[in-house]
Design an enzyme around this catalytic site. Structure first.
Site, PDB file in Angstrom:
ATOM      1  N   GLY A  13       0.816  -1.205   0.000  1.00 33.61           N
ATOM      2  CA  GLY A  13       0.000   0.000   0.000  1.00 33.61           C
ATOM      3  C   GLY A  13       0.847   1.250   0.000  1.00 33.61           C
ATOM      4  O   GLY A  13       2.083   1.203  -0.135  1.00 33.61           O
ATOM      5  N   SER A  17       3.351  -2.242   3.846  1.00 38.47           N
ATOM      6  CA  SER A  17       3.094  -3.528   3.198  1.00 38.47           C
ATOM      7  C   SER A  17       2.610  -4.518   4.249  1.00 38.47           C
ATOM      8  O   SER A  17       2.868  -4.361   5.440  1.00 38.47           O
ATOM      9  CB  SER A  17       4.369  -4.054   2.522  1.00 38.47           C
ATOM     10  N   ASP A 125     -11.836   5.593   4.879  1.00 35.37           N
ATOM     11  CA  ASP A 125     -11.205   4.877   3.758  1.00 35.37           C
ATOM     12  C   ASP A 125     -11.920   3.543   3.535  1.00 35.37           C
ATOM     13  O   ASP A 125     -11.290   2.485   3.433  1.00 35.37           O
ATOM     14  CB  ASP A 125      -9.716   4.657   4.035  1.00 35.37           C
TER      15      ASP A 125
END
Length: 680
Positions: A13, A17, A125
């Site tokens: 990301g 990670s 998100d």
């Protein structure tokens, strides 16, 4: 990291990670997330803070441990390992979700969002890749790196650069920095439509394209449909630039028309054609006049969003997408949203419950958007008829949906025609009744005058009340000052009186100390006198012993003299006894007097304290000491000692002067011949 073995890498990301690992001791699978960009809030990593607050909840991923590596530059989160997620399921072409599965995942997603919102947390998100799904079909929210806490309609400025672009709500795309948990509900609505359609709902290349897609589907927002939208920085920047471009185009076309008219006077036909074309262009440019031009200054902390006007589609503000120019209630806005969704996705006609829930979550105005608690109470989750139904995508269904859309449009046209007729009737009635309007205006003016008079009266009353309050306050202040002065005066007098009494008490104590010192001195003198008397008595006894020795050696006392001496001794003893009795009586009197003095000298309270000097008992003490000397004088006993014949024995006097012994001349005369004889 020494307790874990890394097996493989699961994903990468923006901020770190994720790796698949196993614990060496328990042999359990775990997910290790390495975070390089560590965002902190209240001195704690953001993701750790909020995962600890949401620990052991059913639809939130469980955080087991966390620690730092590489000199505290990398944060490692140890979480439960879940291999699948919703994005992997939807991206698989062989996987087709049934309506029951969509309902199950949507309900679990709303449960997780509710668990966040109840604890005052915004996820910020929500997307399919952050929705983990276990082998048992349990959906869990993860990746709380962008989360934050919120108060009820908090007024603090937040970042608008949150939420993935495809799932970002319009208020964030327009640069809003004041928002709440309703941004998560927009993301949930996008995911629901994505599962229904098996494709992204809004897939813009950038923020401008994303806004273009949203406004194409739901229409351009105005102050009537979305109160406060004109105050958003992106809204003003968007529509003001469009109006400037259209004005520049109009000015250029006018100048071009004038030049053509001056240079081409002979070609009238061509000029007429050009004028007609220019008029058509002007009419086309007038399609931007419906956009609200009112704006407010944006907060200084929120950066303006630019570049919208240049890249929006040409039919962005066409009549087809301007569905909110009139004033609508919340129900009307929902009906329009449902119509727009049906126009784009005709198969939603057969899913009215899904359409209703999605339209309530995808409302442009965030204040009208449904929350997670209300969404979980929606009738769609209570019915069980469509648990195994597959979402329809056939051509027959699209034809049926088109027919339904055509019928609804006819009904809307009829309603619009009916509304126009009603407006015409109202205009006619207004023209027929001009006098009533004048009367209404006069009444309105009179009411305004009366209101002004009432305001003036109220102002005068308020002034009187203020004046009265000021006078009352002044009186109260004066009274308070007088009370304060009186209290100060009383306190000063009390302090002075207390100081005087304290000084008197100190003086009395000093006098008592002086008297005690004098008494001690007198006692010392008496002790010295007693010592002197004892020495004198010892000397006297020595002389008496010597005298008796002389008498025993040279004389034999007669019986008569012995009797006389005995009588004298008895008399002396009687006198001494009488003196002792007198001394005891005097001592008792002195003790009584001392007790009375001590009672008089006890400390009394300062207010009733009266100083009286003690009575000095120096004479009595002197007498007491004198008697004490007589008590301790030793009495000579001469019962078995010989007495001189011619002279009586000298007796000790009770005076303080020392006594001396005298030897009669007869004894001296007798002693001398004996000495001479002995010498011879």
């Amino acid at each position: 990291m020494e307790d874990y073995i890394i097996l493989s890498k699961c994903g990468q990301g923006t901020y770190g990670s994720v790796f698949k690992g196993i614990h060496k001791i328990t042999h359990s699978l775990v997910a290790l997330k390495r975070v390089t960009d560590i965002a902190q809030e209240d001195g704690e990593p953001v993701e750790v803070k909020y995962l600890n607050q949401l620990k052991n909840l059913s639809n939130i991923v469980n955080l087991r441990d966390h620690f730092y590596i590489d000199k505290n530059s990398v944060l490692v989160l140890i979480m439960e390992f879940i291999e699948g997620d919703l994005w992997k399921i939807m991206s698989n072409p062989q996987c087709t979700l049934s309506l029951g599965q969509i309902k199950n995942f949507t309900k679990q997603l709303l449960e997780g969002v509710k668990q966040c919102h109840v604890n005052g947390i915004m996820h910020r998100d929500i997307k399919p890749a952050n929705l983990l799904i276990t082998t048992n079909g349990v959906l869990k929210l993860t990746d709380f790196g962008l989360s934050t806490s919120y108060s009820k309609r908090s007024e603090k400025f937040l970042s608008s650069n949150v939420v993935s672009l495809y799932y970002r709500p319009p208020e964030l795309l327009l640069g809003s920095c004041i928002y709440g948990p309703e941004i998560d509900m927009w993301s949930v609505g996008c995911i629901l439509m994505e599962m229904i359609n098996n494709s992204y709902l809004f897939a813009g290349a950038d923020e401008t394209a994303q806004l273009d897609l949203i406004f194409k589907l739901f229409g351009c927002p105005t102050e009537k449909s979305w109160p406060g939208v004109s105050s958003l920085p992106g809204y003003n920047d968007l529509f003001n630039k469009q109006q400037q471009q259209q004005q520049n185009e109009n000015n250029y076309s006018k100048q071009h028309n004038n030049n053509n008219n001056n240079n081409n006077n002979n070609n009238n036909n061509n000029n007429n054609n050009n004028n007609n074309n220019n008029n058509n262009n002007n009419n086309n440019n007038n399609k931007y006049n419906n956009i609200s031009t009112s704006c407010l200054q944006s907060p200084s902390s929120s950066p303006p969003i630019g570049g919208y006007a240049s890249s929006l589609s040409s039919d962005f503000n066409s009549n087809e997408y301007n569905g909110y120019n009139q004033t609508f209630s919340n129900e009307d806005c929902l009906a329009i949203s449902q119509k727009k969704l049906i126009d784009k996705f005709p198969h939603l006609v057969l899913l009215p419950s899904v359409l209703d829930l999605a339209s309530k979550m995808l409302t442009l105005d965030p204040k009208k958007r449904i929350n997670s608690l209300e969404a979980l109470e929606h009738p769609w989750f209570k019915s069980s008829n469509d648990m195994d139904q597959i979402v329809p995508f056939s051509k027959d269904f699209t034809d049926l949906a088109n027919r339904y859309i055509a019928s609804t449009r006819q009904l809307q046209q009829q309603q619009h025609h009916h509304q126009q007729q009603q407006q015409q009737q109202q205009q006619q009635q207004q023209q027929q009744q001009p006098h009533q309007q004048q009367l209404i205006q006069r009444q309105h003016q009179e009411q305004q005058q009366q209101q002004l008079i009432q305001r003036q009266q109220e102002q005068s009353k308020q002034q009187l009340i203020q004046h009265h309050q000021q006078s009352v306050n002044q009186q109260q202040l004066a009274q308070q000052q007088q009370l304060a002065q009186h209290q100060q005066y009383n306190s000063q007098q009390h302090q002075q009186h207390h100081q005087q009494q304290h000084q008197q008490h100190q003086q009395h104590q000093q006098q008592q100390q002086q008297q005690q010192q004098q008494q001690q001195q007198q006692q010392q003198q008496q002790q010295q006198q007693q010592q002197q008397q004892q020495q004198q008595q010892q000397q006297y006894h020595q002389h008496q012993q010597q005298y008796h020795q002389y008498q025993q050696q040279y004389h034999q006392p007669s019986q008569q003299q012995q009797q006389q001496q005995q009588q004298q001794q008895q008399q002396q003893q009687q006198q001494q006894q009488q003196q002792q009795q007198q001394q005891q009586q005097q001592q008792q009197q002195q003790q009584q007097q001392q007790q009375q003095q001590q009672q008089q000298h006890q400390y009394q309270p300062p207010q009733q304290y009266n100083h009286q000097p003690p009575q000095h008992q120096h004479q009595h003490q002197h007498q007491h000491q004198h008697q004490h000397q007589h008590q301790h004088q030793p009495q000579p006993q001469h019962q078995h000692q010989p007495q001189p014949q011619p002279q009586p024995t000298p007796t000790p006097t009770p005076t303080s002067t020392p006594t001396t012994t005298t030897i009669p001349p007869t004894i001296t005369t007798t002693i001398q011949p004996t000495i001479s004889k002995s010498n011879g």
